[in-house]
Scaffold this motif. Structure first.
Motif, PDB file in Angstrom:
ATOM      1  N   LEU A   1     114.064  72.912  24.991  1.00  0.00           N
ATOM      2  CA  LEU A   1     113.284  71.824  25.576  1.00  0.00           C
ATOM      3  C   LEU A   1     114.194  70.667  25.958  1.00  0.00           C
ATOM      4  N   ALA A   2     115.160  70.346  25.094  1.00  0.00           N
ATOM      5  CA  ALA A   2     116.086  69.260  25.382  1.00  0.00           C
ATOM      6  C   ALA A   2     116.905  69.552  26.633  1.00  0.00           C
ATOM      7  N   LYS A   3     117.377  70.787  26.768  1.00  0.00           N
ATOM      8  CA  LYS A   3     118.191  71.149  27.929  1.00  0.00           C
ATOM      9  C   LYS A   3     117.381  71.109  29.216  1.00  0.00           C
ATOM     10  N   VAL A   4     116.196  71.704  29.179  1.00  0.00           N
ATOM     11  CA  VAL A   4     115.351  71.718  30.372  1.00  0.00           C
ATOM     12  C   VAL A   4     114.980  70.293  30.782  1.00  0.00           C
ATOM     13  N   SER A   5     114.644  69.458  29.822  1.00  0.00           N
ATOM     14  CA  SER A   5     114.243  68.088  30.110  1.00  0.00           C
ATOM     15  C   SER A   5     115.411  67.260  30.637  1.00  0.00           C
ATOM     16  N   ALA A   6     116.611  67.520  30.122  1.00  0.00           N
ATOM     17  CA  ALA A   6     117.783  66.788  30.604  1.00  0.00           C
ATOM     18  C   ALA A   6     118.105  67.139  32.051  1.00  0.00           C
ATOM     19  N   LEU A   7     117.853  68.387  32.432  1.00  0.00           N
ATOM     20  CA  LEU A   7     118.152  68.835  33.792  1.00  0.00           C
ATOM     21  C   LEU A   7     117.041  68.499  34.785  1.00  0.00           C
ATOM     22  N   ALA A   8     115.837  68.264  34.274  1.00  0.00           N
ATOM     23  CA  ALA A   8     114.689  68.042  35.162  1.00  0.00           C
ATOM     24  C   ALA A   8     114.900  66.906  36.159  1.00  0.00           C
ATOM     25  N   PRO A   9     115.352  65.702  35.734  1.00  0.00           N
ATOM     26  CA  PRO A   9     115.536  64.632  36.728  1.00  0.00           C
ATOM     27  C   PRO A   9     116.533  64.988  37.822  1.00  0.00           C
ATOM     28  N   LEU A  10     117.561  65.772  37.494  1.00  0.00           N
ATOM     29  CA  LEU A  10     118.513  66.193  38.517  1.00  0.00           C
ATOM     30  C   LEU A  10     117.824  67.063  39.562  1.00  0.00           C
ATOM     31  N   ALA A  11     116.947  67.944  39.103  1.00  0.00           N
ATOM     32  CA  ALA A  11     116.192  68.780  40.035  1.00  0.00           C
ATOM     33  C   ALA A  11     115.248  67.932  40.877  1.00  0.00           C
ATOM     34  N   PHE A  12     114.624  66.918  40.268  1.00  0.00           N
ATOM     35  CA  PHE A  12     113.721  66.025  41.020  1.00  0.00           C
ATOM     36  C   PHE A  12     114.486  65.320  42.142  1.00  0.00           C
ATOM     37  N   VAL A  13     115.655  64.776  41.801  1.00  0.00           N
ATOM     38  CA  VAL A  13     116.457  64.050  42.796  1.00  0.00           C
ATOM     39  C   VAL A  13     116.893  64.993  43.915  1.00  0.00           C
ATOM     40  N   ALA A  14     117.290  66.203  43.543  1.00  0.00           N
ATOM     41  CA  ALA A  14     117.717  67.180  44.555  1.00  0.00           C
ATOM     42  C   ALA A  14     116.585  67.484  45.532  1.00  0.00           C
ATOM     43  N   ALA A  15     115.368  67.620  45.025  1.00  0.00           N
ATOM     44  CA  ALA A  15     114.222  67.894  45.901  1.00  0.00           C
ATOM     45  C   ALA A  15     113.950  66.725  46.837  1.00  0.00           C
ATOM     46  N   LEU A  16     113.983  65.514  46.284  1.00  0.00           N
ATOM     47  CA  LEU A  16     113.697  64.331  47.098  1.00  0.00           C
ATOM     48  C   LEU A  16     114.785  64.059  48.117  1.00  0.00           C
ATOM     49  N   ALA A  17     116.015  64.460  47.802  1.00  0.00           N
ATOM     50  CA  ALA A  17     117.148  64.205  48.704  1.00  0.00           C
ATOM     51  C   ALA A  17     117.496  65.417  49.553  1.00  0.00           C
ATOM     52  N   SER A  18     116.591  66.376  49.642  1.00  0.00           N
ATOM     53  CA  SER A  18     116.888  67.648  50.309  1.00  0.00           C
ATOM     54  C   SER A  18     116.836  67.584  51.829  1.00  0.00           C
ATOM     55  N   HIS A  19     116.387  66.465  52.388  1.00  0.00           N
ATOM     56  CA  HIS A  19     116.237  66.315  53.838  1.00  0.00           C
ATOM     57  C   HIS A  19     115.271  67.354  54.421  1.00  0.00           C
ATOM     58  N   GLN A  20     114.299  67.746  53.589  1.00  0.00           N
ATOM     59  CA  GLN A  20     113.280  68.705  54.040  1.00  0.00           C
ATOM     60  C   GLN A  20     111.939  68.022  54.282  1.00  0.00           C
ATOM     61  N   GLY A  21     111.949  66.697  54.402  1.00  0.00           N
ATOM     62  CA  GLY A  21     110.734  65.970  54.713  1.00  0.00           C
ATOM     63  C   GLY A  21     109.668  66.128  53.647  1.00  0.00           C
ATOM     64  N   GLN A  22     108.451  66.379  54.093  1.00  0.00           N
ATOM     65  CA  GLN A  22     107.328  66.485  53.168  1.00  0.00           C
ATOM     66  C   GLN A  22     107.442  67.720  52.275  1.00  0.00           C
TER      67      GLN A  22
END
Length: 218
Positions: A169-190
């Protein structure tokens, strides 16, 4: 290595409540997808496309579309689902200040999504200022959700990092914000924002599953 966490019967109610976000998260994601399809003419009138203008406030703008009631209800249901997870998060994590911060941030996320049910103003679709109290509230809650989405998983990771059975749980939670940022910064619009929502509710669902289970893989 497998560790078993034994929970007293008094914590059973928290585990049962943890069922709720396992349903409400997928329901919200499905509602957004179906509502967007049914409202495609409305969205197209603003030039919306799945990989198009990320500045359009989607899916919030669906609240002003032909099936706006569904989006309003979707925000409320999704947020209340996260709030129902709070007792389980509190039971899952070890006592301490970090747990209090984690519970508070998860609660802030749930509150932010719930209050996003306040409709935005039509002016906000074109990046204008809100003109009503509910438009202002919606805009503020968007910032609250972004802030809590980035910080709640980190707080959960810190609280869980030294607890037997919660290392995954600690590992998944630590990586989650990185995945969120990657999605938002993906230049894939909506599409990128929708992936962010999928990841966010996926993390919430994972926490719920951890809270409900008695066996952990450390």
């Amino acid at each position: 290595m497998t560790d078993t966490l034994i929970r007293p019967p008094s914590q059973g109610y928290a585990q049962e409540l943890a069922r709720v976000p396992l349903v409400t998260g997928p329901v919200f994601l499905a509602e957004v997808a179906i509502n967007s399809w049914l409202s495609r003419d409305y969205l197209s009138s603003y030039g919306w496309t799945l990989r198009g203008d990320a500045d359009l406030p989607w899916p919030s703008m669906l609240a002003l579309g032909p099936h706006g009631w569904a989006q309003v209800a979707g925000f409320a249901v999704a947020g209340l689902g996260i709030l129902s997870l709070l007792p389980a998060v509190r039971s899952l994590l070890p006592r301490g200040r970090t747990r209090a911060v984690a519970v508070g941030l998860v609660g802030l996320m749930g509150m932010g999504i719930t209050l996003s049910a306040a409709r935005l103003d039509a002016s906000m679709i074109r990046q204008g200022d809100p003109v009503t109290w509910h438009g202002l509230l919606h805009g503020l809650m968007f910032l609250v959700v972004l802030f809590s989405a980035m910080t709640a998983p980190l707080a959960v990771a810190l609280a869980a990092r030294r607890t037997p059975g919660l290392s995954r749980l600690a590992k998944v939670s630590a990586l989650a914000p990185l995945a969120f940022v990657a999605a938002l910064a993906s230049h894939q619009g909506q599409l990128g924002f929708y992936v962010f929502l999928v990841l966010l509710f996926g993390w919430v669902g994972y926490v719920a599953l951890e809270a409900r289970g008695g066996t952990r893989t450390a």
